[in-house]
Design an enzyme around this catalytic site. Structure first.
Site, mmCIF file in Angstrom:
data_model
loop_
_atom_site.group_PDB
_atom_site.id
_atom_site.type_symbol
_atom_site.label_atom_id
_atom_site.label_comp_id
_atom_site.label_asym_id
_atom_site.label_seq_id
_atom_site.Cartn_x
_atom_site.Cartn_y
_atom_site.Cartn_z
ATOM 1 C CD GLU A 56 19.270 -79.828 5.542
ATOM 2 O OE1 GLU A 56 19.936 -80.871 5.401
ATOM 3 O OE2 GLU A 56 18.830 -79.158 4.574
ATOM 4 C CD GLN A 115 36.221 -69.158 7.514
ATOM 5 O OE1 GLN A 115 36.904 -69.250 8.538
ATOM 6 N NE2 GLN A 115 35.763 -70.232 6.880
ATOM 7 N NE ARG A 116 37.718 -63.911 13.778
ATOM 8 C CZ ARG A 116 37.035 -64.213 14.892
ATOM 9 N NH1 ARG A 116 36.434 -65.388 14.978
ATOM 10 N NH2 ARG A 116 36.942 -63.376 15.891
ATOM 11 N N GLY A 147 32.213 -60.429 8.211
ATOM 12 C CA GLY A 147 30.810 -60.091 8.095
ATOM 13 C C GLY A 147 30.097 -60.682 6.903
ATOM 14 C CB SER A 196 29.529 -77.324 11.485
ATOM 15 O OG SER A 196 29.428 -75.980 11.051
#
Length: 521
Positions: free
Chosen positions: A355, A329-330, A332, A359
């Site tokens: 949709e 994560q973080r 790109g 979150s």
């Protein structure tokens, strides 16, 4: 008359606090475990997201003063100094509905007597679903070389061979049986495909130290480390079982049809549910397409993240759920998948949107994409100078061949991105105003009159998504009036200075992560 259910319900409020993030956080006890060393409890932080729920020693619990929750407000208090965090005003976040056979006698409740609520069949199923997802059924997942802490519950099925009663102390088996949901039974190999039995997997289990082992190629799951190690040696899967739809350097996006690769997609969905809370997990994957982002090594393509979308969406949703594995994560990769989902909608001639509901991490990621898309569009639209062209003379073309090509994301050679031409419709909105300067020179200013629908259409965003992003950027605060042929109406005023200020504050890059030249559709 629709079927109804009368369910006893009591409200559980926070009675304790735990010191976390330099403050005393109010918590709700969801489960207790009596280990050999010291008792441990599974707690939910009232003011934090559900993925922060964890097992802690019972000795860390501090009793909350009764005056703290008398008015329905549950503040977080820093120690030795006043808290700068505003208390939550929603009582719904400080209370959670609990329905057990005799929940009014539960020592973890706030002492309020249990009431009765009449629920419809749909509400009753949702109530059961929420209770199943109250706590994680696995504390960690081992996939490839990574040991990752799970965030949420995932209904991995348990067969009769994996008898969880053996791992529960005798004095706690009665508690485990009381926590089971009426009408949902343990599964067998024969009833493996029943959704209700799937959801029953892991109910009443004590999982403070339990690890799930998952193959990082085929996503087959097991609870025994020796079986997992043997499977890794025998697994013949080298990459996702689908076609390549995007490839740039070592990064590839594979399209997998849920109807053709049912087992693979079911296992992938079960694994993704460990990190997705609000999405409903469907075991029938026939109506979904899965797009898996992988990173290539010498022999295999390892998954970095994936997203799914419906084959036919009547609401034009271009994404059902998305996940980037926590170790990646973080970096790109989430942005790459989001941009690719919008590219799929653009090629289909539709204006897509994810949709709902989103979150907190999903909303943050999509807001960043909407903001960067609008900023790059405004920069192009508010540019007075002519857009550079790819056309080169014969002499320049030979020199460009000898020039060293720029390196891309993972070392592959790529051409520099060139800004696209402005749409003809938007070009008609542009008005150039030339004013004479005292020194004899001239200044050219650009004015543009267009609607929010025109901006959304040019950026392939929904109108409500574009409006939300503009509001978050603070670009809907400056109003003015412009003359139109028939009347005068108020309009939002945007300037290039405002655009550059927002771009600097939010760190918007000049180019997108997705390179259209590498799309293989």
């Amino acid at each position: 008359m629709p079927a109804t259910h009368v369910v006893p319900v009591s409200y559980q409020g926070p009675l304790h606090t735990v010191f976390k993030h330099d403050r005393d956080e109010p918590v709700i006890i969801l489960q207790e475990s009596i280990s050999e060393d010291e008792p441990r409890v599974y707690i939910h932080y009232v003011n934090l997201e559900k993925r922060n729920d964890e097992w802690v020693p019972k000795s860390l619990l501090q009793h909350m003063p009764s005056s703290s929750t008398s008015n329905g407000v549950v503040p977080s208090k820093k120690r030795k100094r006043s808290s700068s965090r505003r208390p939550t005003s929603s009582i719904s976040r400080s209370r959670s509905a609990v329905s057990d056979g005799d929940s009014s006698k539960d020592p973890q409740t706030n002492g309020q007597p249990a009431g009765k609520v009449v629920m419809t069949e749909e509400e009753y199923d949702l109530h059961h679903h929420k209770k199943i997802n109250t706590r994680r059924n696995f504390d960690q997942v081992c996939i490839g070389e990574w040991l990752i802490k799970t965030w949420y519950f995932s209904p991995y099925p348990l067969t009769e061979n994996e008898d969880t009663e053996l791992s529960i102390a005798p004095q706690e088996r009665s508690t485990s049986a009381a926590n089971r949901i009426p009408g949902v039974y343990r599964i067998t190999n024969r009833s493996h495909g029943r959704t209700s039995d799937m959801l029953a997997g892991g109910m009443g289990r004590l999982v403070e130290k339990e690890i799930l082992y998952v193959c990082d190629m085929c996503f087959k799951y097991m609870t025994d480390v020796s079986t997992w190690e043997l499977h890794k040696k025998l697994c013949t899967v080298k990459h996702p079982p689908g076609r390549k739809v995007y490839q740039r350097g070592a990064h590839t996006i594979w399209e997998v049809d849920g109807a053709k690769e049912k087992l693979y997609c079911q296992n992938l969905s079960l694994f993704g549910k460990l990190f997705i809370d609000i999405k409903t997990l469907f075991f029938d994957c026939d109506n979904f397409l899965f797009y898996i982002l992988t990173d290539a090594t010498r022999n295999n393509d390892h998954m970095l993240g994936f997203f799914s979308k419906e084959k036919v969406s009547y609401d034009d949703y271009n994404l059902a759920c998305i996940i980037t594995l926590p170790p990646f994560q973080r970096k790109g990769f989430g942005r790459l998948m989001i941009e690719f989902s919008y590219e799929l909608s653009r090629r289909a001639g539709k204006t897509g949107t994810p949709e709902r509901p989103l979150s907190d991490l999903g909303l943050r990621s999509y807001l960043a994409y909407w903001v960067s898309t609008l900023i790059r569009f405004f920069r192009k639209l508010l540019e007075v100078m002519p857009i550079p062209s790819r056309e080169l003379s014969s002499d320049d073309s030979s020199a460009s061949r000898r020039r060293k090509r720029n390196k891309g994301w993972q070392g592959e050679a790529s051409e520099e991105e060139v800004m696209e031409d402005i749409d003809e419709k938007l070009a008609s909105f542009r008005t150039f105003v030339t004013t004479r300067n005292p020194d004899g020179s001239a200044s050219v200013h650009l004015k543009i009159h267009c609607t929010l629908a025109d901006i959304a259409d040019a950026t392939n965003l929904r109108v409500d998504d574009a409006a939300f992003a503009l509001n978050e950027m603070g670009m809907l605060k400056r109003w003015g009036k412009f003359s139109v042929p028939d009347e005068k109406q108020p309009m939002v005023v945007l300037t290039r200075e405002m655009v550059e200020r927002v771009a600097k504050e939010r760190g918007v890059k000049n180019v997108s992560v997705l390179h259209l030249s590498h799309v293989k559709l």
